[in-house]
Design an enzyme around this catalytic site. Structure first.
Site, PDB file in Angstrom:
ATOM      1  N   HIS A  93      88.401 -25.671 -61.553  1.00 24.38           N
ATOM      2  CA  HIS A  93      88.854 -24.861 -62.681  1.00 24.38           C
ATOM      3  C   HIS A  93      87.819 -24.906 -63.782  1.00 24.38           C
ATOM      4  O   HIS A  93      86.967 -25.799 -63.843  1.00 24.38           O
ATOM      5  CB  HIS A  93      90.205 -25.345 -63.207  1.00 24.38           C
ATOM      6  CG  HIS A  93      90.138 -26.624 -64.010  1.00 24.38           C
ATOM      7  ND1 HIS A  93      90.036 -26.642 -65.378  1.00 24.38           N
ATOM      8  CD2 HIS A  93      90.139 -27.926 -63.630  1.00 24.38           C
ATOM      9  CE1 HIS A  93      89.989 -27.893 -65.806  1.00 24.38           C
ATOM     10  NE2 HIS A  93      90.047 -28.696 -64.769  1.00 24.38           N
ATOM     11  N   CYS A  94      87.865 -23.883 -64.653  1.00 27.26           N
ATOM     12  CA  CYS A  94      87.043 -23.874 -65.858  1.00 27.26           C
ATOM     13  C   CYS A  94      87.980 -23.849 -67.048  1.00 27.26           C
ATOM     14  O   CYS A  94      89.132 -24.258 -66.938  1.00 27.26           O
ATOM     15  CB  CYS A  94      86.066 -22.702 -65.845  1.00 27.26           C
ATOM     16  SG  CYS A  94      86.858 -21.090 -65.820  1.00 27.26           S
ATOM     17  N   VAL A  95      87.548 -23.319 -68.156  1.00 29.09           N
ATOM     18  CA  VAL A  95      88.365 -23.399 -69.366  1.00 29.09           C
ATOM     19  C   VAL A  95      89.553 -22.446 -69.358  1.00 29.09           C
ATOM     20  O   VAL A  95      90.524 -22.651 -70.069  1.00 29.09           O
ATOM     21  CB  VAL A  95      87.485 -23.146 -70.616  1.00 29.09           C
ATOM     22  CG1 VAL A  95      87.034 -21.701 -70.693  1.00 29.09           C
ATOM     23  CG2 VAL A  95      88.221 -23.542 -71.879  1.00 29.09           C
TER      24      VAL A  95
ATOM     25  N   ARG B  72      90.572 -20.527 -66.106  1.00 26.41           N
ATOM     26  CA  ARG B  72      91.033 -20.044 -64.810  1.00 26.41           C
ATOM     27  C   ARG B  72      90.920 -21.088 -63.710  1.00 26.41           C
ATOM     28  O   ARG B  72      90.062 -21.954 -63.739  1.00 26.41           O
ATOM     29  CB  ARG B  72      90.241 -18.787 -64.425  1.00 26.41           C
ATOM     30  CG  ARG B  72      88.771 -19.031 -64.267  1.00 26.41           C
ATOM     31  CD  ARG B  72      87.962 -17.756 -64.319  1.00 26.41           C
ATOM     32  NE  ARG B  72      87.412 -17.536 -65.644  1.00 26.41           N
ATOM     33  CZ  ARG B  72      86.432 -16.694 -65.929  1.00 26.41           C
ATOM     34  NH1 ARG B  72      85.900 -15.980 -64.975  1.00 26.41           N
ATOM     35  NH2 ARG B  72      85.991 -16.547 -67.150  1.00 26.41           N
TER      36      ARG B  72
END
Length: 667
Positions: A26-28, A30
């Site tokens: 995951h990122c910030v 999604r």
């Protein structure tokens, strides 16, 4: 039980179960999944989940947009699935394994040519302007051209050839540099290699056909006694530069593995560069020239033959679907080769008209849905950007959601493309792929260019209304009355369209008190609408409305009054909550999660009260750019259910901490 446990369980089911997930990270904003079988993902069901704001597939990854609470969602998903996350790099590697060879090649081609586009486009515009100055006799000037009648404009015309030559004649330098940049090898070696392909010591590629074999043998060869090499330049040649660039990359990788580090600084460049230069002039250049000329000849012949109407009808109609697959990037190389071989291109005019068709389809939807204030925040900037050559916001934000406008644009583009092709209206080069594209044509072609644009726009606009009533092409809109407009729902006012990516319908009768809060520029630079951001998750407003700044300084300030609620572990994103309740995401750079915090120095902590005078972070712009990322600072209002509206009052160059808009928040 975690906050998102129920949605996480349902997401796992709709993704096809644990056995269908090859990797997750995951990122910030999604969740990023690599799926073994993308067809098993039930996209409509996933987008119906209350915590999901939309989905997006890119580069082999199925991305689920969650928002600021994605770390909590990720933890709950890991708990219910038993799947441990992997690093972003491992996820990308797995995604590549999920792509076929053609997809990988297209991805590589796209990453090579995308950094070159700004120069190619501006070069096309300057060539068009030079054509007007030196090639158009004007009655008011006694039948003379502007350059013939004006010393000043003759000087301007001559001066403009300097950047035009640098962009197009020396294009191989850009290509070889871009290949080394994309493949992670020594970029200066790529630049040196490109220069050796276009050096003034060589016979210019444009002069080869006019030079006899005897003259080349006598004056344009290196004589080594027992063999000779022709001193032929490869100005504007695409494939020779690509072949040489990749050979340099793989030789450098090979020698870095086998030469001791103590002497690698000397021998790796030597053993990589010299053999590549030799091969480029003896083998790769001549072969690449023939391949490139062959491709451009076939395309040119197809568009100039008696079947040109069929070729152009098909290409004009199918170019927009090519954009979805990424195959459209292959046309950049073909266009460049056509210009090099024939002095003009008959392929790019159809691309220009396809962009105009996409913008017109969104414009038609705007008229059909007028009054839908939330959708207008997407459709209006999407129309403008498509008319200026950037179609992704139009295609992904509106046309593909409803399907029928996308099909209407394909029809309009097909007919317009056929018209401009059968009249042999060719562009001097690649320019802005929208309404300003006429500048890339000779002035005597302007009437047909404008007629083709008008035909494309009229057909697209009309067919958007026609196809709206075709049920198989329209599954997302409310029931239509006979006039083609949305009918009121029983017992209530007329409702606007609900978009899965936005998660809520729009109503002018929304209850609650609305609070207006001022928004400020977080950094000095160029303020742009969020629809112009190149990341579709932001440009399609999956994370909410907002804006972005192309920064000129490294100091990033708070865009609002509020309290810091979250700081992402990789330091590239900060969440702030305003007194009125707006949740504001300050996202520094695009895809900078991969940089693991290196270019950022966060100067606040969770719980701090901030104002537009508060310095949030320092972002090393040079470091971000050197990593191949964009520096756009995106400000998005992520709790869309409480955002009644956002007004961006100022765009363009602006100083930090300047008030640029207002956000309306419902209590």
């Amino acid at each position: 039980m975690g906050k998102f446990q129920q949605d996480a369980e349902q997401l796992l089911k709709e993704l096809g179960g644990k056995e269908n997930i090859a990797a997750v990270t995951h990122c910030v904003t999604r969740m990023r999944f690599v799926l073994n079988d993308d067809s098993k993902a039930n996209v409509p069901a996933i987008e119906d989940l209350s915590s999901v704001k939309g989905t997006f597939t890119n580069a082999g990854q199925f991305q689920v947009i969650i928002g600021n609470e994605v770390p909590d969602f990720y933890n709950d998903f890991s708990a219910v699935s038993g799947i441990e996350g992997v690093s972003k790099e491992a996820s990308k590697a797995a995604a590549k394994q999920n792509q076929n060879i053609a997809q990988r090649l297209i991805g590589v081609l796209a990453e090579i040519f995308t950094p070159l586009l700004p120069a190619i486009i501006v070069g096309g515009l300057m060539l068009g302007f030079r054509n007007f100055l030196e090639g158009v006799p004007l009655e008011m000037l006694g039948g003379q051209t502007i350059t013939q009648s004006s010393v000043f404009w003759n000087g301007v015309n001559g001066f403009l050839w300097l950047p035009c030559e640098a962009i197009f004649h020396f294009l191989p330098v850009g290509i070889t540099w871009s290949i080394t940049r994309k493949m992670g090898t020594t970029q200066i070696l790529g630049i040196v290699l490109g220069i050796t392909l276009v050096s003034p010591q060589l016979l210019n590629a444009y002069a080869v056909n006019g030079t006899s074999a005897a003259d080349i043998a006598k004056n344009w060869t290196w004589d080594f006694g027992f063999f000779t090499i022709e001193k032929i330049g490869y100005q504007a040649q695409v494939i020779p530069a690509m072949l040489a660039g990749f050979m340099l990359v793989y030789l450098e990788r090979f020698f870095r593995k086998h030469i001791p580090e103590a002497v690698s600084m000397i021998f790796v460049p030597l053993f990589s560069l010299l053999p590549t230069i030799l091969a480029a002039h003896m083998i790769l250049g001549p072969i690449g020239w023939q391949i490139g000329s062959g491709i451009s000849y076939v395309v040119n012949a197809g568009l100039s033959s008696s079947f040109s109407w069929l070729f152009s009808l098909v290409f004009g109609g199918l170019y927009a679907p090519l954009v979805i697959t990424g195959l459209h990037h292959t046309t950049l190389a073909i266009d460049s080769q056509l210009v090099a071989d024939f002095g003009s291109t008959n392929l790019w005019p159809m691309i220009m008209l396809s962009n105009i068709a996409q913008g017109t389809a969104v414009l038609a939807v705007y008229f059909q849905h007028r009054g839908n204030k939330k959708e207008e925040q997407i459709s209006v900037p999407a129309t403008i950007s498509a008319y200026l050559g950037v179609t992704e916001p139009a295609m992904f934000g509106i046309n593909l959601k409803y399907v029928y406008p996308f099909v209407a644009a394909m029809v309009g583009s097909a007919i317009g493309g056929m018209l401009i092709t059968i009249t042999n209206t060719r562009a001097l080069g690649i320019g802005v792929g929208g309404l300003p594209g006429f500048l890339s044509f000779k002035i005597e072609n302007y009437p047909m260019v404008f007629i083709s644009m008008l035909v494309t726009m009229v057909i697209t606009f009309v067919m958007t209304f026609v196809f709206r009533k075709v049920k198989v092409l329209n599954k997302l809109e409310p029931q239509l009355d006979e006039s083609g407009f949305a009918m009121a729902t029983a017992g209530g006012p007329a409702v606007s369209v609900t978009h899965p990516a936005e998660g809520a319908s729009v109503s002018d009768n929304a209850p609650g008190v609305v609070t207006k809060e001022d928004i400020f520029a977080p950094v000095e630079g160029e303020v742009i609408a969020i629809g112009q951001v190149s990341d579709p998750v932001f440009s399609q407003k999956m994370m909410g409305d907002g804006f972005a700044v192309k920064p000129k300084a490294q100091e990033i300030y708070a865009p609002v009054h509020g309290k810091v609620m979250s700081i992402f572990e990789t330091k590239h994103a900060i969440g702030i909550k305003t007194p009125g309740g707006a949740e504001v995401l300050v996202h520094m750079g695009l895809d900078t999660v991969e940089l693991k915090g290196a270019p950022f120095e966060v100067l606040v902590k969770v719980g701090d009260t901030v104002t537009p005078d508060t310095l949030l972070s320092l972002m090393n712009l040079e470091e971000v750019l050197a990593a191949g990322k964009k520096t756009d600072v995106v400000v998005a209002f992520t709790n869309t259910e409480k955002i009644a509206g956002f007004t961006l009052n100022k765009t363009g160059e602006i100083a930090q901490q300047t008030k640029i808009g207002e956000v309306e928040v419902m209590e």
